[in-house]
Every structure is written in structure tokens, then in C-alpha cells.
Motif scaffolding. Sequence first.
Motif, PDB file in Angstrom:
ATOM      1  N   MET A 154      58.504 -79.103 -16.022  1.00 49.94           N
ATOM      2  CA  MET A 154      58.042 -79.867 -17.183  1.00 49.94           C
ATOM      3  C   MET A 154      58.476 -81.326 -17.111  1.00 49.94           C
ATOM      4  SD  MET A 154      58.306 -77.314 -20.483  1.00 49.94           S
ATOM      5  CE  MET A 154      60.020 -77.646 -20.673  1.00 49.94           C
ATOM      6  N   ASN A 155      59.661 -81.581 -16.569  1.00 53.61           N
ATOM      7  CA  ASN A 155      60.213 -82.932 -16.551  1.00 53.61           C
ATOM      8  C   ASN A 155      59.954 -83.672 -15.248  1.00 53.61           C
ATOM      9  OD1 ASN A 155      61.232 -82.679 -19.140  1.00 53.61           O
ATOM     10  ND2 ASN A 155      63.102 -81.720 -18.404  1.00 53.61           N
ATOM     11  N   ARG A 156      59.150 -83.092 -14.386  1.00 50.07           N
ATOM     12  CA  ARG A 156      58.921 -83.673 -13.068  1.00 50.07           C
ATOM     13  C   ARG A 156      58.411 -85.108 -13.150  1.00 50.07           C
ATOM     14  NH1 ARG A 156      57.628 -80.142  -8.517  1.00 50.07           N
ATOM     15  NH2 ARG A 156      57.784 -78.739 -10.251  1.00 50.07           N
ATOM     16  N   ASP A 157      57.420 -85.361 -13.975  1.00 51.75           N
ATOM     17  CA  ASP A 157      56.854 -86.702 -14.065  1.00 51.75           C
ATOM     18  C   ASP A 157      57.144 -87.333 -15.429  1.00 51.75           C
ATOM     19  OD1 ASP A 157      55.261 -84.929 -15.380  1.00 51.75           O
ATOM     20  OD2 ASP A 157      53.371 -85.774 -14.714  1.00 51.75           O
ATOM     21  N   ALA A 180      56.744 -91.225 -15.738  1.00 49.88           N
ATOM     22  CA  ALA A 180      55.357 -91.686 -15.840  1.00 49.88           C
ATOM     23  C   ALA A 180      54.788 -91.407 -17.227  1.00 49.88           C
ATOM     24  CB  ALA A 180      54.505 -90.998 -14.774  1.00 49.88           C
ATOM     25  N   LYS A 181      55.110 -90.245 -17.778  1.00 52.88           N
ATOM     26  CA  LYS A 181      54.655 -89.921 -19.130  1.00 52.88           C
ATOM     27  C   LYS A 181      55.230 -90.910 -20.142  1.00 52.88           C
ATOM     28  CE  LYS A 181      54.318 -84.924 -18.424  1.00 52.88           C
ATOM     29  NZ  LYS A 181      54.929 -83.633 -18.769  1.00 52.88           N
ATOM     30  N   ARG A 182      56.513 -91.204 -19.996  1.00 53.63           N
ATOM     31  CA  ARG A 182      57.171 -92.139 -20.911  1.00 53.63           C
ATOM     32  C   ARG A 182      56.529 -93.527 -20.814  1.00 53.63           C
ATOM     33  NH1 ARG A 182      60.853 -92.759 -25.206  1.00 53.63           N
ATOM     34  NH2 ARG A 182      61.466 -94.920 -25.090  1.00 53.63           N
ATOM     35  N   ALA A 183      56.265 -93.980 -19.607  1.00 57.97           N
ATOM     36  CA  ALA A 183      55.644 -95.294 -19.424  1.00 57.97           C
ATOM     37  C   ALA A 183      54.251 -95.327 -20.047  1.00 57.97           C
ATOM     38  CB  ALA A 183      55.571 -95.631 -17.933  1.00 57.97           C
ATOM     39  N   ALA A 184      53.493 -94.253 -19.889  1.00 55.22           N
ATOM     40  CA  ALA A 184      52.157 -94.192 -20.477  1.00 55.22           C
ATOM     41  C   ALA A 184      52.239 -94.223 -22.002  1.00 55.22           C
ATOM     42  CB  ALA A 184      51.426 -92.936 -20.008  1.00 55.22           C
TER      43      ALA A 184
END
Length: 106
Positions: free
Chosen positions: A56-59, A62-66
Motif C-alpha cells: 500500500m505504501n510503495r508509491d 508519488a501519491k503525496r506529491a499528486a
Amino acid sequence: MHPPLDRPHPDCQSEINDLHHCHATKSKLNLWGCNEIKFALDRCLKEEKQRLLVEMNRDQEAKRAAEEDVYRMAMGKDVSFEEYLKKDKDFNQAMEERRRREDDQK
């Protein structure tokens, strides 16, 4: 205490089946009759949880930046909250004072 076993746990299905079988065959008066099986199930569920968390925390970055980009667009801002705090003199001064107090307490 383990989580509900009615949802699928593909990694631990054999341990779940063993525990159900033990509960069905052992006497309810023997409180420790299924402990070893339960301990094995707990270990398996812990490993499953760790694996799922890694997936779940792999990316996450990138999710946070989006999310930050969408938030900035929605609010009409050109800097993120973290960038704003880095430039805020009062905040930086308060954080420096806090660090000094924490260092003095050590």
C-alpha cells in the motif's frame, strides 16, 4: 486477539482452518488447547499485514506529491504548505527555540 477470520486471508488460510478444527475438536474446558495454533496464526497475520502495508505504501511519495499538486491548484497557491513553512520566519524561530529547549532538557 486476532482480526475477524471471515474475510479472506489467503496467506494464512491453513492456520485459520487448523484453528477452526482445533476449536471444534478440543474441549472448551481446556483453555490452552489451541494456543500453539493461535500463535502460528498470529505470526502469519502479522507477516500478512506487513506485506500489505509495504504494498500500500510503495508509491506513497508519488501519491503525496499528486495530492499536493491538486490541493495547490484548487486553492490557487503556487507553494505547498511545507514550502511555506520553510520560508516562514516566525515558524522557523519557534522551531529553533523548541529544539534548544529539548537539547537543554537532555
